[in-house]
Each structure stands twice: as structure tokens, then as C-alpha cells.
Design a protein around this motif. Sequence first.
Motif, PDB file in Angstrom:
ATOM      1  N   GLU A  55       0.833  -1.209   0.000  1.00  0.00           N
ATOM      2  CA  GLU A  55       0.000   0.000   0.000  1.00  0.00           C
ATOM      3  C   GLU A  55       0.872   1.265   0.000  1.00  0.00           C
ATOM      4  OE1 GLU A  55      -3.534   2.108  -0.305  1.00  0.00           O
ATOM      5  OE2 GLU A  55      -3.156  -0.022  -0.551  1.00  0.00           O
TER       6      GLU A  55
ATOM      7  N   ILE B  82       0.661   4.169  -2.850  1.00  0.00           N
ATOM      8  CA  ILE B  82       0.406   5.588  -2.545  1.00  0.00           C
ATOM      9  C   ILE B  82       1.526   6.456  -3.117  1.00  0.00           C
ATOM     10  CG2 ILE B  82       0.328   7.264  -0.644  1.00  0.00           C
ATOM     11  CD1 ILE B  82      -1.361   5.144   0.876  1.00  0.00           C
TER      12      ILE B  82
ATOM     13  N   LEU C 238       0.856   6.827  -6.795  1.00  0.00           N
ATOM     14  CA  LEU C 238      -0.245   7.776  -7.017  1.00  0.00           C
ATOM     15  C   LEU C 238       0.222   9.210  -6.816  1.00  0.00           C
ATOM     16  CD1 LEU C 238      -3.160   5.876  -5.238  1.00  0.00           C
ATOM     17  CD2 LEU C 238      -3.016   6.404  -7.692  1.00  0.00           C
TER      18      LEU C 238
ATOM     19  N   ARG D 111       0.276  12.155  -9.649  1.00  0.00           N
ATOM     20  CA  ARG D 111      -0.395  13.455  -9.500  1.00  0.00           C
ATOM     21  C   ARG D 111       0.575  14.613  -9.728  1.00  0.00           C
ATOM     22  NH1 ARG D 111      -5.412  12.343 -10.661  1.00  0.00           N
ATOM     23  NH2 ARG D 111      -6.469  11.087  -9.100  1.00  0.00           N
TER      24      ARG D 111
ATOM     25  N   HIS E 245      -4.529  16.539  -3.244  1.00  0.00           N
ATOM     26  CA  HIS E 245      -4.925  15.127  -3.333  1.00  0.00           C
ATOM     27  C   HIS E 245      -4.708  14.401  -2.008  1.00  0.00           C
ATOM     28  CE1 HIS E 245      -5.550  15.417  -7.651  1.00  0.00           C
ATOM     29  NE2 HIS E 245      -4.474  16.178  -7.668  1.00  0.00           N
ATOM     30  N   ARG E 246      -4.714  15.143  -0.918  1.00  0.00           N
ATOM     31  CA  ARG E 246      -4.354  14.593   0.398  1.00  0.00           C
ATOM     32  C   ARG E 246      -5.213  13.421   0.826  1.00  0.00           C
ATOM     33  NH1 ARG E 246      -6.449  19.541   0.772  1.00  0.00           N
ATOM     34  NH2 ARG E 246      -8.245  19.951   2.098  1.00  0.00           N
ATOM     35  N   ALA E 247      -6.506  13.433   0.535  1.00  0.00           N
ATOM     36  CA  ALA E 247      -7.366  12.317   0.940  1.00  0.00           C
ATOM     37  C   ALA E 247      -6.958  11.028   0.208  1.00  0.00           C
ATOM     38  CB  ALA E 247      -8.821  12.650   0.687  1.00  0.00           C
ATOM     39  N   GLU E 248      -6.741  11.143  -1.092  1.00  0.00           N
ATOM     40  CA  GLU E 248      -6.337   9.984  -1.907  1.00  0.00           C
ATOM     41  C   GLU E 248      -4.984   9.434  -1.475  1.00  0.00           C
ATOM     42  OE1 GLU E 248      -5.658   9.135  -6.675  1.00  0.00           O
ATOM     43  OE2 GLU E 248      -5.291  11.165  -5.944  1.00  0.00           O
ATOM     44  N   LEU E 249      -4.106  10.305  -0.959  1.00  0.00           N
ATOM     45  CA  LEU E 249      -2.737   9.928  -0.645  1.00  0.00           C
ATOM     46  C   LEU E 249      -2.500   9.660   0.836  1.00  0.00           C
ATOM     47  CD1 LEU E 249      -0.996  12.525  -2.987  1.00  0.00           C
ATOM     48  CD2 LEU E 249      -1.465  10.102  -3.445  1.00  0.00           C
TER      49      LEU E 249
END
Length: 186
Positions: A18, A22, A25, A29, A179-183
Motif C-alpha cells: 500500500e 500511494i 499515485l 499526481r 490530493h491529500r485524501a487519496e494519498l
Amino acid sequence: MLTRDEALSLMHEWTPSERLRIHALGVARVMEDLARRLGQDPEVYGVAGLLHDADYDRWPEEHPARIVAWLEARGEAELARAIAAHATVRTGVRAESLLERALVASDEVTGFVTACALVRPQRTEGLEPRSIRKKMKTPAFAAGVDREELIEGFRRLAELIGGTEDEHFQRVVDVLHAHRAELGLA
């Protein structure tokens, strides 16, 4: 052309960690943002970011040979070369094109800025370049990040697009914050 969805699927298939997912990702971005700023194709840049470490978890001794070979077999020479160039020491491929230099300049810095954010209660909120530079002087902090590669990657990108180190750091912080939530940085 390999789509972002296809690249994301392959990255998930090949990358069980994971943490590394991350990271990929985050690099994607940062690359997409840079592509938009430079009038390049964000999908191509994002795919390079998603796949640059796709083979690292399963085949660390072969990284990035597996993903490079997979891309070459699909006729994705530009992406294959960019990913090979992000590991010059292993591959002997030096980053020359804008895409290649962008990937080298985005990889280590994204990991380092993420590490800087994770030790702060407010994460990316208010994270400033001077704080990042200060952390860079602490060798034990995020010891896996190659500081020389980080600085050299930025320097080589700046040869093509200009800008200062602090502007580069701030842009990465801003992208990660957006993009803090996604990361996992919320």
C-alpha cells in the motif's frame, strides 16, 4: 496508448505494498500537474508516474527491467525509456527528454515531501520549502531518499523549464495537498 486506468490496474496487480501504491499515485499526481503546466499530455505523464516503480515490490533486484520490458512489448517506447531513465544507475539510461527529466525530478521529491508531511500533525497544510530543505540536512530522516538524486533531478528539469528549487518544492506540496485524501495525507 496505455490508459491511466490500465496503468492503475497493472500497478495494483504488480504492487502489493500500500505504501508503494500511494507513492506511485503521488508521483502520478505531481507528473500530471507538471504536464498541464507545460502543455504536455497529463495522461502520459501520469501513467509514467503510476508505473515507474510497478515492479519494485515483487522483483526489487530486477527493477525497473520488468516494467520496462512490459512497456516495450506493448510498443510504449517513450514510457519505457522514461522509466528506465529514472533508474540510471541500474539501466545506464540518462534522462534527456522532458518526460524523462520530469519523472526523475518528481520521484524522489514526492517521497521526501510525503515523509515531511507525515511527521506533521497538519500534514501538508502550511508545509513550506524551508522546512523541507531543513529536513534534507538530516540524513537519518527519510534515509531511503537519495538527496543527490533529488537535487540533480530538479536541476536537470530546471535546465529545460526554469524555476527555483523552492518553487518546485512548493508545487509538489500544493499537488499533494490537493490530493491529500487519496494519498493518506488528510
